[in-house]
Design an enzyme around this catalytic site. Structure first.
Site, PDB file in Angstrom:
ATOM      1  N   LYS C  75       0.858  -1.179   0.000  1.00 29.56           N
ATOM      2  CA  LYS C  75       0.000   0.000   0.000  1.00 29.56           C
ATOM      3  C   LYS C  75       0.900   1.237   0.000  1.00 29.56           C
ATOM      4  O   LYS C  75       1.963   1.229   0.647  1.00 29.56           O
ATOM      5  CB  LYS C  75      -0.878  -0.050   1.254  1.00 29.56           C
ATOM      6  CG  LYS C  75      -1.971   0.981   1.335  1.00 29.56           C
ATOM      7  CD  LYS C  75      -2.791   0.757   2.613  1.00 29.56           C
ATOM      8  CE  LYS C  75      -3.945   1.719   2.750  1.00 29.56           C
ATOM      9  NZ  LYS C  75      -4.754   1.430   3.976  1.00 29.56           N
ATOM     10  N   SER C 150      -9.569   1.274   2.744  1.00 27.37           N
ATOM     11  CA  SER C 150      -8.671   2.087   1.958  1.00 27.37           C
ATOM     12  C   SER C 150      -7.580   1.289   1.218  1.00 27.37           C
ATOM     13  O   SER C 150      -6.973   1.824   0.292  1.00 27.37           O
ATOM     14  CB  SER C 150      -8.008   3.130   2.851  1.00 27.37           C
ATOM     15  OG  SER C 150      -7.198   2.521   3.823  1.00 27.37           O
ATOM     16  N   SER C 174      -9.938  -1.278   6.779  1.00 28.26           N
ATOM     17  CA  SER C 174      -9.228  -0.986   5.527  1.00 28.26           C
ATOM     18  C   SER C 174      -8.504  -2.145   4.867  1.00 28.26           C
ATOM     19  O   SER C 174      -8.111  -2.047   3.708  1.00 28.26           O
ATOM     20  CB  SER C 174      -8.245   0.167   5.734  1.00 28.26           C
ATOM     21  OG  SER C 174      -8.935   1.392   5.712  1.00 28.26           O
TER      22      SER C 174
END
Lengths: 483, 94, 484
Positions: C75, C150, C174
């Protein structure tokens, strides 16, 4: 109302930098005076993803300082974030302690006109220092500023007194004693000129007899003991005059203008601060076991308060003398060693606080930089005591000791400064002088006591001042009355 | 209930975020909506509950006081928007 | 089957038995990326050349320990030395750190091969990856739908077969919600299990680094590589790391599973609920003991969670001030304007909204009613879980109230968007481990089942997940290729 119709109320917020090797949350060096931004890393510069890890020595020093200030040491304490934006604060929050300070409810005794007075310590908490801004000229005129983050993350202890002081001189004494206490406890080097001891003063005034506190003004930028005293005096006077003129005082922060010797308002219409303190989630809390506190207590050296009582009780020195003698552990050690070698404490104190301090101040040196040892000073004082040198000569010898570090005896020998106390030598000289000045001898005998002074002067002149004047007086008297 | 524009301006000032008029109006509504939702907490009796400020049963996490040094200043300044003489340059403070 | 479609543990065997090379695996992934990336858009930065070079070096040595030779993604909030780390924000669009996140470093020390940095909602605030300042990522199962967020890029790329596994972060859902939406396995460890050093956090007390993989076996392998105390993160815990792979046993007879009634109530899609109830039956058939329980303070969990998440974010985001890094508005002639304008330009709407909410919740006059109250609710939530865990080993619930929604479906209504955390935020509040595993399909879209374990008892949670996976075939389906 007149100035004497008001009472001044003073509280101090003092920041001391703890003398750890590294910063509070990272392994950067905690050294003063490095090139800008060379003692910085992602942690103390607030880079993305960086996390703090607490330096254990910071806690150890905070406990030490707290004990030295007679504080309670919290068994549970934590760190909070104090949020505000400023270019010297990289994270836009300062890690501090809000509602659970590590130290609280302490006190320190100072002496006011020779009498002890207890000043309460509300709290002392750990926090991190911010960086430095360098302006091109003054902060208001500069086109831009430069940010040096070397000081970011230097560990601080903020020590907040109770509003227990009533005059500027008390505040100064409090700060001086706080400084020496931190020095003795060994937690900070407390150099005001380097910013490792900083002080803000909260000042208000109220009519005598009034219980409620007046409107408080915080004074910043106090860079010396003298400016602390001057700023408080100025600010208290300003407030009294404003009240006399019917003005309403505002709670505000003012800065001390050293040049103009006035306090000036810092933010007039700027918003009220809202620091939004909350527990810092990156730092686990501290649980301080009793054993830790006890082991710190056991390792505590003699502190200024104990030393002052010792010197007053044992040697009968005044509160004023002992406060100076305990200004730093090294200064006290010098005194103690000197007294050990020459057991006249008052004489030692007078010489240290007189000649020694004068020379140290003139050459801007610390006691640790003094080139002669306490035993050397003791030797000189012994020579005075035994009449081997006169007081005046001793001052010259002292100056030479200070400059060269040589022992007094060597200086006396090299310069032939020894006082002439040998009776036979002096009597021979006196007889010669008497022979050469029959008129004066006549006058003396005729009752003119002053004539003797002339005769002593002649001897001193002939010996280049080395004759023991007391002895010369006695001998002249003896010679003349014998004839 | 929506926040007032003045309230939005106040938090935006504290948070140092400039907002245009339409953002102010949008956030006045949206913040009001979320805070209204959060207000349901008020109905919960929590007088005797200790706030939980640290979830881990961990305390006293320390580092030794040993200097490990600092990275090169070049690395530290590689992303600086504006620098001068090894320092960050910012517009005037006041 | 192509190499990129296999699992980490299968590839590991092929590598160790010299039946393939790391270069072949990377090339297989790059081919897949060439096929789908234009639509999926999971990568912010693709490190094609670096990955190939690393693979060739590794193949020369010919030793494949641990995760050696396996391509993965991070990420884009994991700091990577010399590689842009943007948090999908204009604020950090050009930010290149010179230090590595500990979790990333541990993977590179294990010789896993970094393929790139994955798209996300800006600063990990959001649940659809539409809030990336650069572009939205699309769900590989249906390009009209979001991958969740996310960590949407991390989940979508694993589901699409572009990479074998990825790391994400999870402060409310997330990792688990995008795993659920993309039909992959997503695990958020116990708070303190994995170092957060070098990970650009939004809410420090809730954030945890976690793993996205195609199956539970891979999940255990990757977790093993990143778990453990890091002296640079004060909140990482010095507990011994168990052997997670060894905990994967299909026999769960007598395992006590609780399902909280509050997690099956209004607001949860009926079909999603049905999938999870069906999964509970599977557990029962495997010999587990299933009971309904209550987590009585659940209705207060989301508002309390939001207040804490936003409050911590408001402080964490303060460092983006245009002074040392990141976007600066050079038109400002004083510091205050420079701050406000830089932050006004650099942050997207949702980030601003959360900062403002958090600032408000901490500000004078509101602190007690909002932030402090939320901390008290946090204790009540933890007590609720403690009580259930006195009698049960694992808690099971849906991961998300729905399957992946369509792009744009939740724009414009922050509260609807925040509801995505409703079933998972409590685990972050209580610091518990949670994972989402595929447990069915609704409208041809994957459904995730949420398993919650006791603090630091990832092994039991993984065991329960593994047993279910062994008994079912949901995890074998790939976008465009349902295994029935």
């Amino acid at each position: 109302m007149k100035a004497y119709d008001y009472e001044i109320v003073i509280g101090l917020e003092v920041h001391v930098e703890l003398k750890t090797k590294t910063k509070i949350f990272c392994g950067c060096s905690n050294r003063f005076g490095a090139e800008p931004n060379t003692n910085v890393c992602p942690i103390c510069s607030g880079f993305p993803g960086a996390l703090p890890v607490l330096n254990q020595q910071v806690v150890e020093y905070a406990i030490r300082a707290g004990l030295a200030l007679n504080c309670e040491i919290a068994s549970y304490t934590k760190f909070d974030s104090k949020n505000y934006f400023y270019p010297d604060l990289p994270n836009a929050y300062q890690v501090s302690q809000y509602d659970r300070p590590i130290c609280s409810n302490g006190y320190m005794d100072i002496y006011v006109d020779g009498k002890p007075k207890r000043i309460g310590i509300n709290r002392a908490h750990i926090e991190e220092d911010a960086g430095k801004l360098v302006h091109q000229g003054s902060i208001t005129e500069t086109a831009y500023s430069l940010v040096d983050l070397n000081r970011c993350g230097v560990p601080l202890l903020e020590i907040v007194s109770m509003p227990d002081m009533r005059q500027a001189a008390e505040a100064r004494q409090y700060l001086e004693k706080l400084r020496s206490t931190m020095l003795f406890a060994g937690v900070s080097d407390c150099k005001m000129e380097e910013g490792s001891l900083r002080c803000d003063a909260n000042v208000s005034v109220r009519p005598w007899g009034e219980q409620a506190l007046g409107t408080r003004v915080e004074i910043k930028n106090l860079n010396s003991f003298r400016s602390l005293e001057k700023a408080i005096e100025y600010e208290a006077r300003r407030q009294m005059e404003a009240l006399d003129d019917g003005e309403v005082l505002v709670q505000e922060t003012r800065t001390w203008d050293e040049e103009k010797q006035v306090t000036r308002s810092m933010r007039s219409k700027e918003e009220a601060q809202d620091y939004r303190y909350f527990p810092n989630p990156d730092l686990p809390p501290l649980v301080i076991p009793r054993e830790w506190v006890e082991s710190v207590a056991r390792s505590m050296p003699e502190l200024p308060q104990q030393a002052q009582l010792r010197l007053m009780e044992k040697y009968g020195l005044s509160a004023y003398d002992v406060s100076i003698l305990t200004s730093s552990p090294e200064y006290l050690a010098f005194f103690d060693r000197c007294v050990a070698a020459f057991a006249q404490p008052k004489a030692v104190a007078n010489w240290m606080m007189g000649e020694l301090n004068k020379f140290l101040n003139q050459s801007n040196l610390q006691i640790t930089e003094c080139r002669f040892s306490p035993e050397h000073l003791a030797e000189l004082l012994k020579m005075i005591d035994e009449g081997a040198v006169s007081g005046k000569m001793a001052k010259d010898i002292f100056a030479e000791m200070f400059a060269s570090g040589k022992p007094a005896a060597q200086i006396v020998k090299e310069k032939g400064l020894a006082q002439i106390s040998d009776q036979d030598t002096l009597i021979a000289m006196i007889e010669e002088v008497l022979k050469a000045n029959p008129k004066v001898v006549e006058d003396y005998r005729g009752g003119k006591q002053k004539a003797a002074g002339f005769l002593v002067g002649q001897i001193m002149k002939a010996t280049k001042g080395q004759a023991n004047p007391t002895l010369v007086n006695q001998l002249i008297d003896k010679c003349l009355s014998a004839e | 209930m929506a926040l007032t524009i003045a309230e939005v301006e106040h938090v935006a000032m504290l948070a140092r975020i400039s907002l245009n008029q339409s953002e102010k109006e949008q956030f006045a509504l949206e913040l009001g909506l979320v805070l209204n939702y959060a207000d349901r907490l008020k109905s919960l009796q929590t007088d005797n509950i200790q706030p939980l400020d640290h979830i881990l049963p961990v305390s006293n996490v320390f580092r030794e006081d040993v200097v490990i040094g600092s990275p090169d200043r070049e690395d530290m300044f590689a992303n600086a928007p504006m620098a001068e003489d090894g320092q960050y340059r910012v517009p005037k403070i006041i | 089957m192509k190499l990129n479609d296999l699992s980490v543990h299968e590839l590991k065997n092929l590598l160790q038995s010299k039946q393939t090379s790391s270069e072949e695996i990377i090339k297989s992934c790059l081919e897949r990326i060439a096929e789908v990336e234009a639509e999926v858009k999971a990568f912010i930065t693709l490190l094609e050349d670096d990955a190939l070079k690393a693979a060739r070096n590794l193949d020369k040595k010919g030793e494949y320990q641990g995760l050696a030779g396996i391509p993965y993604g991070l990420k884009d909030n994991f700091c990577t030395s010399g590689i842009k780390t943007t948090c999908a924000s204009r604020m950090l669009e050009n930010y290149v750190p010179f230090y590595d996140a500990t979790a990333a470093r541990r993977l590179s020390e294990a010789d896993a091969i970094l393929m790139g940095k994955m798209n996300m909602d800006e600063f990990a605030m959001g649940n659809s990856t539409e809030l990336s300042a650069f572009f939205p990522t699309r769900n590989p199962w249906d390009h009209n739908r979001v991958p969740g967020g996310s960590s949407g890029g991390s989940a979508a790329a694993v589901a699409a077969g572009e990479i074998l596994f990825s790391l994400g972060t999870d402060s409310g859902s997330s990792i688990r919600q995008p795993a659920s939406f993309c039909g992959v396995v997503g695990l958020k460890p116990s708070y303190g299990r994995v170092s957060r050093w070098g990970v650009i956090g939004s809410a420090s007390s809730l954030d945890q680094v976690g793993v996205i993989t195609r199956d539970v076996t891979d999940c255990a392998l990757v977790l093993q590589a990143i778990a453990g105390k890091d002296p640079s993160d004060s909140t990482s815990v010095a507990l011994e790391v168990p052997d997670y792979s060894a905990s994967l046993k299909a026999d769960i007879k007598g395992l006590k599973i609780a399902y909280p009634r509050e997690y099956f109530q209004a607001g949860i899609d009926q079909h999603v609920k049905a999938c999870v109830m069906e999964a509970l039956k599977t557990y029962e058939s495997l010999g587990a003991i299933i009971d309904e329980v209550s987590l009585p303070h659940s209705e207060y969990a989301l508002p309390a969670f939001l207040l804490i998440a936003c409050a911590e974010a408001s402080a964490n985001m303060g460092k983006y001030d245009g002074v040392r890094f990141g976007l600066r508005d050079f038109s400002a002639d004083n510091v205050v304007d420079m701050y406000s304008q830089s932050r006004g330009l650099g942050f997207g709407t949702d980030v601003k909204r959360r900062i403002l909410l958090g600032t408000h919740a901490l500000s004078a006059g509101y602190y007690e009613d909002y932030y402090l109250k939320a901390l008290k609710v946090r204790r009540l939530l933890k007590n609720d879980f403690d009580k259930v865990f006195e009698n049960y080993d694992v808690i099971v619930a849906p991961t998300a109230p729905t399957v992946a929604f369509e792009l744009g479906a939740q724009s414009g209504d922050p509260l609807t968007m925040y509801m995505n955390d409703i079933l998972t935020g409590s685990t972050n509040m209580a610091g518990l481990p949670g994972m989402s595993i595929p447990c069915g399909f609704v409208q041809e879209m994957p459904v995730g089942m949420h398993l919650i374990g006791k603090p630091f008892d990832e092994p039991t949670m993984l065991k329960a997940a593994y047993a279910f996976e062994q008994a079912t075939s949901f995890h074998l389906s790939r976008p465009g290729r349902r295994v029935r």
